[in-house]
Each structure stands twice: as C-alpha cells, then as structure tokens.
Design a protein around this motif. Structure first.
Motif, PDB file in Angstrom:
ATOM      1  N   VAL A   1       3.770   7.301   1.568  1.00 49.72           N
ATOM      2  CA  VAL A   1       4.176   6.578   0.365  1.00 49.72           C
ATOM      3  C   VAL A   1       5.640   6.832   0.007  1.00 49.72           C
ATOM      4  CG1 VAL A   1       3.839   6.488  -2.143  1.00 49.72           C
ATOM      5  CG2 VAL A   1       1.859   6.523  -0.611  1.00 49.72           C
TER       6      VAL A   1
ATOM      7  N   ARG B   1       5.060   2.875  -4.332  1.00 51.04           N
ATOM      8  CA  ARG B   1       4.461   3.087  -5.649  1.00 51.04           C
ATOM      9  C   ARG B   1       5.578   3.128  -6.670  1.00 51.04           C
ATOM     10  NH1 ARG B   1       0.900   7.589  -4.639  1.00 51.04           N
ATOM     11  NH2 ARG B   1       2.418   9.125  -5.283  1.00 51.04           N
TER      12      ARG B   1
ATOM     13  N   PRO C   1       0.810  -1.224   0.000  1.00 45.55           N
ATOM     14  CA  PRO C   1       0.000   0.000   0.000  1.00 45.55           C
ATOM     15  C   PRO C   1       0.844   1.275   0.000  1.00 45.55           C
ATOM     16  CG  PRO C   1       0.009  -1.005   2.184  1.00 45.55           C
ATOM     17  CD  PRO C   1       0.715  -1.972   1.266  1.00 45.55           C
TER      18      PRO C   1
ATOM     19  N   MET D   1      -4.004   6.662   5.864  1.00 39.68           N
ATOM     20  CA  MET D   1      -4.465   6.999   4.507  1.00 39.68           C
ATOM     21  C   MET D   1      -4.989   8.434   4.425  1.00 39.68           C
ATOM     22  SD  MET D   1      -3.709   4.332   2.855  1.00 39.68           S
ATOM     23  CE  MET D   1      -4.616   4.203   1.312  1.00 39.68           C
TER      24      MET D   1
END
Lengths: 356, 356, 356, 356
Positions: free
Chosen positions: D308, D290, D287, D356
């Motif tokens: 991220v 990337r 999650p 998130m």
C-alpha cells in the motif's frame, strides 16, 4: 465443527500489541468470522481507525470496538479470546465457560495447575481455582491431543514458549541434567505491552541494554511446572530476562549439562547424533518449529512476522556443556499466533490455517 | 615524567572505532602531545577529514594520517598505542620496545602469559613469545601497581573487562564457587569493528538478535587466565556472546553459586553484607567502577560515553545463586578509555586525566 | 563578574531531557556553582539518583532536587535557568527579574517581540508582555553583543536554531529570495520531551517515519520573526517537521532561490564564491558553527554530543536553486548547550567554557 | 492465460533485498510456478539457505540458485523478472523478448522514453534504445490498460512511486502549479541495497540523519518524465533524498502551490473539496492506494510489509500552499510488490493476487 460454517470468534481486550496481531490473524483466517472486538479505551472506533496497518479492507472497516460484556459475547461467539490482565481474565472466563463457549486465554490465569503456586508468584489468591483442572496448556507441540477437545486453553507467554520448546525434548529424553540449567532471554520492547510508561519510551530503550525481573520473574512458575513435568522431577532454573532495543522477537540462550560425557571425540559424535535424533523425533513434522543443523544459530530477524520458533544448538566439549538457542516472534509464536494455532486444533481446522 | 613536559604519543592503526575514540581522548588529554597517527587506508588525510565528529579544532585540523613506520615512530614518540589486528601488533611492538618506547597494545597479542594457550585459541604460533613475560595486563583495578612501571601494556578487550571486573573480587574473596559459572554478554555492533561486511549492515543488525562465537570465543583464553589467577585454581566458564542492535555498549550477566548457603533469611542477610563489603573494598575508591546498591541493575545507556563499568547484583535464594550484571562502553572502558587509563599510570598522570 | 568567584546557578524544571543536559553541562562548568535544581516530580532525590549517566561524582551525589520556589531561588542564585512549559516560565521569571537575577529561559515565552503573535500561535494571551522588550533572543551568532548585557535571555528552540543559522547570513547578504523558501526538518524523538505518551514509545517510533505539526508549527512564529529581521521584509516559509527514529539530532533541509541567476557556468562559479564568502564572514570565527566545503553534507551523528551546528550546501543549476542542510544536537546547540553559551556571554566567561 | 495453468516465472539477480521480497511473493502466489532463481554469488545454494526467513517450506527447500543464463531462462519461463543493475538488465532483456518471453524489469533501463535523457543521467549510452518504445512504465494506477498487454514492463523505483502517486492526480486535474514543486524524501537503509559498504554499516546509520544525492539524483529523470506527462508541460522539481535509520519505508513530503487561491475560508473549503474529489476519483477504487482523510498523516510503520501507498495532505492557508505526504514500503510498493502487481495485470490475474 465443519469448515463450511465459519466459527464465530470474539476478542476481549484487543487494543494492545498482542491484541492487534490476534485481530489481524483472525481477520485473515478463512474459517473465522470475527464477530466482536472489545476495548474500553477504543469503544466506538473501527478496527481500521485503531490499527491502520491492516484495518482498511473488508470487515475491518466496519467492525467497531465495543465495551466488554461477557453475556453479550456468550451470545455472539463460539470462541472467545481473552487478551486481558491476569486476574481479570479468570473472571471473564467463568460465565463464558458456563455458557458453553470455548475460551482461549492469553493471560497467565490458567497456566498453572496449582493455585498455591499462582498465589506465590502473583501475590494474590487465584480468582477461579475450580477452573484450573479443565485448562489445557496451549503449547501444541506438547499438548496437541489434549487441545483438540479443550474448552479452556491457557496459551503460554513468550518466555515460556521460547524456553520450553528447546528444553522439553532434551529433558524428556534424559539427554541433559535437570539441575543447573541457566537461561538468559532477550526480549523486544513490545513484550512490555502497549503502555505509556517512561521506561519504554524510544529515548529510554534505543541504545539501552538492561536485565530486569531478577531473580524471580513471574513466568518462572509456568516454565518450571512444564520443565518438571518433562523431566519427571522438580526442575528449578536460573532465568534472567533482558530488555533490548528491537520491536519484536525473543532470543533465548540455554546452557545445560548433558547426562553423557563429552570427554572424547567419540562421545561428542555420539551425543551429537542423539540430540539430532531427539529433536528430529520431536519436531521433524512440526510446521512451526525449525531446528537448524549444527552450524546455524537462530536470529530473531528470520522469525519475526512468522509463527515459527527456530532452535539451534552447539556442544561445548571444552566445558562439557550444551548451548541451545531459540528465537521466536514474541507476539506470534509467543502469543497470538500460538493462540490461533490452538484454536485451529480446538475447532478442527488444519493446524496451520491462517498462519502461513 | 613531569606533567609540564607533555608526553609524545603516537597511535598506530587509528582508523577503526577504537582508534577513533583513542585519538579523540588523546587530543583532549592535557598531558599528551599527539605526534602521529597512522592508517594505511587514510594516509595523507587529516584527522578532521576522517573523524568529522571531533576533528575540527586545533591539532586535529593539522594532524595527518601517515603510513605506519616503526622506526619513525620510535623517533617521534615516547608512548605508542597499537590498535592493530592480532599477530601484526607483536611485530610492530618489538622494535619500539627495543628503542625504549612504551607500548600500549590494544590487540590480544600480549594478554596471555602462555604462548601455548595463544596458539590453541588463535590457531598460529605466538609471534613474539619472548615479550610475554614483560607485558602487564592492562586492567588498572587489578594491576595498578605493576602498570606504574610497565613498558608493555596489554590492554584487555571489551568482553574480558566486563566479565573480570564483576567476578574477580568475588573469586578472590572466595564468595563464589569457581566452577559452574555461566556468562552471557550482549555486545553493541561497534564491537565487530569498522568492517564493510554484509552481516554488520544496518538492515542485517537492526531488529536482529543473535548469539555467535559459540562455544569457544577467543577472548575466553584471557578471561579464564585472569579468573584462574583470582581463584587460585583453574577456572573454566560457559560464555555466550550475543550481537544486539545498539551502537555501543556491553551488558554482561553472570550466574554463579555462592560458597555460603542461602537457605535461611539470616544466611541471605549475611551473604548480602559480605558481597557488599567485598565490592566496597575492591571498588569503593575506584573512579571508574560503580557498584549499584542492591536495588539497581545496570543499563548500558548510563555508561556509554564514559569510562565507567557499572555493576549490579542480586541474590536468588530460591535457586541458591547470585546474579551479577555489568555494563560498560565497549569502546571506552572496554578498549580505548582503559588504554588511556593505563597510560596515565605508566606516565605518572592522575589516573582520571583526560577521562572525565 | 570574575572567574575567581563562581557564579551561583539554579535550574528550574530540571528533570526532562533538556534539563538533564543542562545539569550535566553546569556541573562540569568551571565558573559555575550549581546551587539548586528543582523538579516537582523528583523533589528529595539526588541528581545522581535521577541522572545515573553522570550523577555519581562530586556535587551530583549531594545535590537534591527541590520543589520550585522563586523567592528561595532569588536568594540562592545569581543566574536561574528555566526549563519549564511555556506560560509557566513567564510567571516564574517575573519575581526573579524583579530581584535582580539573570534569567535564561528555555521556553518560548520570551522569544517573540510581539505579544499578539504569541497569542496567535499559542492560543492564549502572553503572560508577561511587559517583559518582552528586555528579552534578548539567545542565538549568540546573531545577538552576541546584546547578550553580553542581557538580564533576560530567551534561548531559542531546536528547530529555530537549525533553520536560522543556515538562512540568516544568506538573507542578510541578499543572496537568496526571501519568498518561496521551503524547509523540511527531521527531529530525533528526544525533541518531544520526556513524556510518557503512547506515540513516543519505542515500538511506536522505531521503524517509523512521520510528518507532524503541519502546517502551522508553533515555532514558525519565532523563525519567521528572525528571518524577517534578517531579510528586512516579512518572510513566510513552508515548514514541515518530521519525527524519525534517532534519540537526538535535527537535520534541516532548506530549498531557496538565489537572487542571482545560475544559467551559465560563470554564474554558478560566481555564486559559489559569494556564498562561500558569505558563510566565511558570518561563521569563519564561530566556535560552534561549522560550514562544510562544497563536497560535504552534514550528518547528525557528527554533531550529536557537541554544541556544534554543521552546515553544508549545494547549488542546483538545473533548477536554479540552492539546497542548504544543517545538523545539530537538538538538546545541546538546540537547547541546553546554547543556553550555557548564552550564560557564558552574560557572565563574561569565554564563550566556549564548559562546552568543548 | 488461464489461472488453471500456472505461469512459469524466473527471477534473475534474486539475492538482494528486492530480490528476496520478490521470491517471497512469487512463492506465495497461487498462479505462479517459480521455476528458476539466479544469483552468481549464491549459485548452488537453496532459497531456504539464502533466505531463512521464508525459505523453509515446500518449493523453497528444493529450489536452488543458479548462474544466470538467458537462453535457459527463455526455455524454462513464461515471465522473467530482472533484478539487475542498470545497463546489465537491458542486455539480459533483449534475448528474452526475442524469444517471446514477458520481461518485468526492476532496473532503470526501460523507464525513460528518451535514450538521450538516460545518457544524461546515467553517464553512458543506453544499451538497448530500440526496446524503449515497447516498454510500459509499471505503475498500474497510471498505466493499467497498457500494462494488460505489455511484453516489457519497466517497474518504477521507490522514490518515483512515492512521488508520482500523490502528485500525478493533482497535476492532471490542474489543481497545483507545475512549477515550484519541492519534494523531500526519507528512505530506509534497504533502499541502498544489500551491499557491503562502510556507509551502510549499522554503526554508521543508527543515530544518523543525512541528505545525499543532492542536487541531481538519477531517479529525477523518470520522475520528471512522468510528472511532465501528467501536467502536459515540462515539470522540473527540487528533490532532496535523505537516509534515515529504518530498515524499510519511504516517506515523501511534497510542497506545492495550488492554482486556486486560499485567501478566504470559502476558497479553502472549495479547494479542500476539489482535492478530496480528485483523489477519490483517482484512487477511490484502487486496492493499493489509501488516501487518508484531512486529519491523518501517513506513517511508514502502517505500510511496511504491505503493497500500500498511503497519502495524506493538508492545506496551509497561511502560506497558500498544499502539503502532501506519502508513505510506502520501498521494497514492496516501491519495488517487488509493484512488479508482481504488474505481472498480475500482464498475465490476467486479479490485480491483488498474492499481494494481500
């Protein structure tokens, strides 16, 4: 509208800085299904490709920008946000309203009650004067009840929000004179929008401080309209906006003359109490307005990224004035955050949904 | 003093941002021999080691910081610049003046004519009230003739310079009312000095906008003293300084009420002409003041690195006010450049020597 | 050419950031009469209007931008600087050279000795291959003697200068291996030029760090050409440029493998001495290269605004490598300052004239 | 541990930039009750007073900083985060572990498996070598399963995370050589902590680019430990960290040599496919990692404010190398976000809870 069934929402003109924040907020909103985003420039690309900051999960990976088409949006969506230039927004709003959709407009097209004032400040006739009477000015702290039933919301801009929130309670309570108010605002560069123009290049803005839009900035029209309503008489202010090298944030400094004297320590003490009480009454229960106690002054870095407007103030007995300072994120409480706050009221969600 | 024989100059307290600029200017000044620089913190190190930006040529490679010692400086130097905290500067100035040296002080110690005002604003008795009468306020555009013969120069700070240069000509000419003046200034972070304090860290200042020093900033004392002299009556202003994320530069925005009306186009035209003429008379021949024509507004990036103060203005017929904006480099025209300009007058150099 | 009679100079394409610095330097150069500046965009406007930073004195108030016209410039000027896009520069240079004028070109058109390499990196045939043999690469520290008699100078760009100055002496002396060199450069945003493109907006660059131009940046062609000449064999480097949020400045970090071992304290001591000696021999007398002693590392803020390239280095015995770091102002030593330095050599001025 | 019963959490040393982010994340975490925050400096003040950005709602208005006291924290909390200087953290951890508490340490004290390496890099004996064997390195993408049962988590720092995530999969898969790796990192100023030191002042950092910590940065010890484990042999890298003027964010650029050749188009195509597959296998389901496709390169502004790490890469057939670039928020994925991610694993929450 029940929270079980999600509200179907579309955003028109979603590729600027306000549009980006709006899409981000709506994607994270538990009561919203984002059904369409439009952009002539990016039609065909996914939200994730255009906004890599947040576009890599779930719906954002699938959702593609499309060409704006009012008829199609009226079929798809219950609520349509318009992040379009003034003039264009009104034309887009009309068919949507006629189809029974809710329109939340971020442009200036529906903020003025008087089409003649619009023409004076924007230089052309209002494109849809017949709609002005049904528009509600989207400042929830002032118009919460009217917003609950609204079909057309005119979300105010960043300067108006940063000026109205500190001033309206004082004017309503008659604590300051309505004439002689001087306002200076410092705006981050995102306030100029995402436009490829020389004057907003990094090398032109970093290490640069400048005033602009002097003396008759267009937003004065709505600012003075709302201040006048609060004061119960015509209010004209001296307003100077400045461009300063931050990405986001507006700091507004207001100098006003109290109606009461400040000649003695007793008078200072009394007025301090009355201003505190006035702000407490106005904003004590507001989730998105934070009034600092007498020692604190706002700093934009404390509100950027939030939907909060921070207000601080000081009496100046030496000159007999009060100084009020406000800080907000120009893209959130000054634009997209506030628009979502309005949508929450219109749609019956808890007002802070998706904004904490 | 002949230009053939160089003036021997010392700088006391040379390790801050103003001191750095002062040393840089003096090293490049053709009429100056920099004989000593002092700093408790850096004593023993060369100018080149402490200021790598410019310290690698000629004299800067040899010259070492030393402990401050007024007696020794009185022997070495003809002119001594003091870049010291207020209170300390006055104690240092006394023996130098008694030894017949010229003192150019960058602190606030000699800027006020009245020791009682000093005490009111600085919270302690003036350390050398007997010297106040011989000090000349170091704003060459206002006090050029008196500076030519001065022995003690009180170079003004960055805020006063940015406020006095735009306002004094208008007040002297009676073109604006002396009451109701509102001043907002935006200062770069170097204005806070080179101090290891949390609030001036990069992460606390970048992306931050804040007002501070509200409502009674210390520099108001000298600002109002000089404005009052210009107006011929007591002037009290509402002044709000702000800290913004640039390294150098001050932008000041003044809102004032003209004495003449602005109700008709003819009145606007007439006042425009009178203000133009007023500034032309005041600054038309000034090398370091640049008045923009009616369309331009100052931008700090155009003056940073120079000794120029840029002034722009606009009439606002809608509210009956005039807005005047000034921009300067806070470390040059707002501090060290101006101090060197004063030295040029005191020593008989051409006023722009070493400053172009 | 005597210093009594001023050299008549023109600048073609003067409206970008490099052009601005070039005009500023030439206006202040005691041996130069700036006779023409051209810009399609600003034709008709004065230098003072376009460059308010320095355009308010003397010649800058009178001089107007004009449309570029090679024939006219050949009549007016002795020396013509070209600040034009590659491809265009060569076409402009030909008639000027045929008329016997000196051309100092800031584009990439004349930096490569081999037209085939130009075509490989720039994607089109070289526009004037017959002129390449007479061009001199304008890095005075490497080509001083050839520059003295040059008619066509190819001033190198900002990346090449920042990479060649630290590396060439080490390669020439055989102190480092010519293979396996890794170079990372960080460039300020002015390096991208004064172009109204979205990616260089303040909001896109502030708080942004990114690599770009990976893996085959065009400037590699000239960098590797010059490194190969220094090493006496083909040198290929791994180069990654980055865009970082400063206005001006380039910082380059090189990692290379010494030819000598670093396994013992004695070897480290010996190599330290040899590198020191190598740089002292190369740059000990250079006015615009500053090699820091072993403890210091460069910082762009110490060289921005100057024509200096600062070099620092450290041995890393743990990995058997040497790290060399350089810093320069990309618009001065990386462009316009260096071009003026070249002109000084071509015209017989002292090399530092107008650059201190 | 059930999600119904909230985990009681304390943060020791919560007043720096990492501490601030940690407190913010934990206050918003649905499975956490934040029972104590400690700070010697701010003891007695509320979280809301010290962190005005987020401290104005709910628990943050009540919760007060207290003096750190391990015994009290062992009574109050199930999980204790340590945001303390190295050396101090270990002393604090011991009694907490003995009381059966989970410790998540953000310092470097438990990141190394070998106390001798700690002593080599930190210059003093390890304060609690007996605890090293039970510590789990807190990089969930590498040690997810071991973290689920951990009692002592050593959350890695910002540089290690930004280097290990791009490199470990390539080394594990044998796609790059383990020697000759060169790493350059650019760090925002918050990486230096919230310390009132001259070199981190706004005026010292804005418009400044500099390398530092050359050649043996302390974090190399843990970086090389983990790279060596991935490669199955001793890995030594050449690492140069830089300080650049952003508030948050790290950009890391790695140059490495593939084990396969890049001499033909077919080889390039084949290696491209293998690297893509390698990263897809490693991070396709992650999650918080990337991997950009071949055309994109990371930009810190796309990850700041998120947990991220973004990775992009390019093959360079010309030099036979691969360039890999990563971007992360140094305070989130590089510190506090990752620590919370670890806590989620330890406590049995979904790994993305609160992130998130």
């Amino acid at each position: 509208m029940s929270e079980l069934k999600k509200v179907r929402v579309a955003v028109v003109g979603a590729s600027g800085y306000s549009g980006e924040e709006l899409v981000r907020l709506l994607l994270g909103h538990p009561g919203v299904e984002l059904v369409a985003v439009t952009s002539r420039q990016y039609a065909g690309r996914t939200v994730g490709q255009v906004f890599p900051r947040f576009g890599h999960w779930g719906r954002a990976r699938e959702l593609r920008f499309e060409e704006p088409d009012a008829r199609r949006l009226a079929e798809l969506a219950d609520v349509v946000f318009l992040a379009l230039p003034h003039g264009v927004a009104a034309e887009f709003a009309r068919p949507l309203l006629e189809s029974g959709r809710v329109v939340i407009d971020l442009s200036t097209d529906f903020r003025l009650r008087d089409a003649a004032v619009y023409e004076e400040f924007y230089g052309h006739a209002h494109p849809a004067p017949e709609l002005l009477s049904q528009a509600v000015y989207g400042l929830p702290e002032l118009y919460r009840e009217r917003l609950r039933g609204a079909r057309l919301v005119a979300a105010p801009g960043c300067y108006p929000t940063s000026i109205l929130l500190p001033l309206v309670p004082l004017l309503r309570a008659g604590l300051i004179e309505s004439d002689g108010i001087v306002v200076n605002s410092l705006s981050g560069v995102s306030g100029a929008g995402r436009k490829a123009e020389l004057e907003y290049l990094f090398c032109e803005c970093a290490e640069s401080l400048r005033a602009y839009g002097v003396p008759k900035h267009r937003h004065l029209s709505e600012i003075e309209q709302e201040l006048s309503l609060a004061a119960g008489r015509r209010v004209v202010i001296r307003f100077t906006p400045h461009l300063v090298p931050v990405r986001r944030g507006i700091l507004t400094t207001v100098v006003a003359r109290p109606t009461a004297g400040l000649g003695t320590a007793g008078e200072v003490f009394a007025l301090t109490g009355r201003i505190e009480a006035c702000y407490r009454a106005a904003y004590g229960d507001e989730p998105f307005v934070r009034v600092l106690d007498d020692k604190g002054l706002p700093d934009t870095k404390n509100v950027v990224g939030t939907n909060v407007c921070e207000i601080g103030w000081r009496l100046d007995p030496r000159t007999g004035h009060v100084v009020v300072v406000s800080a907000e994120d120009n893209l959130l409480k000054g634009a997209s955050g506030q628009a979502v706050q309005c949508m929450n009221l219109v749609c019956g969600f808890a007002e802070t949904t998706g904004l904490m």
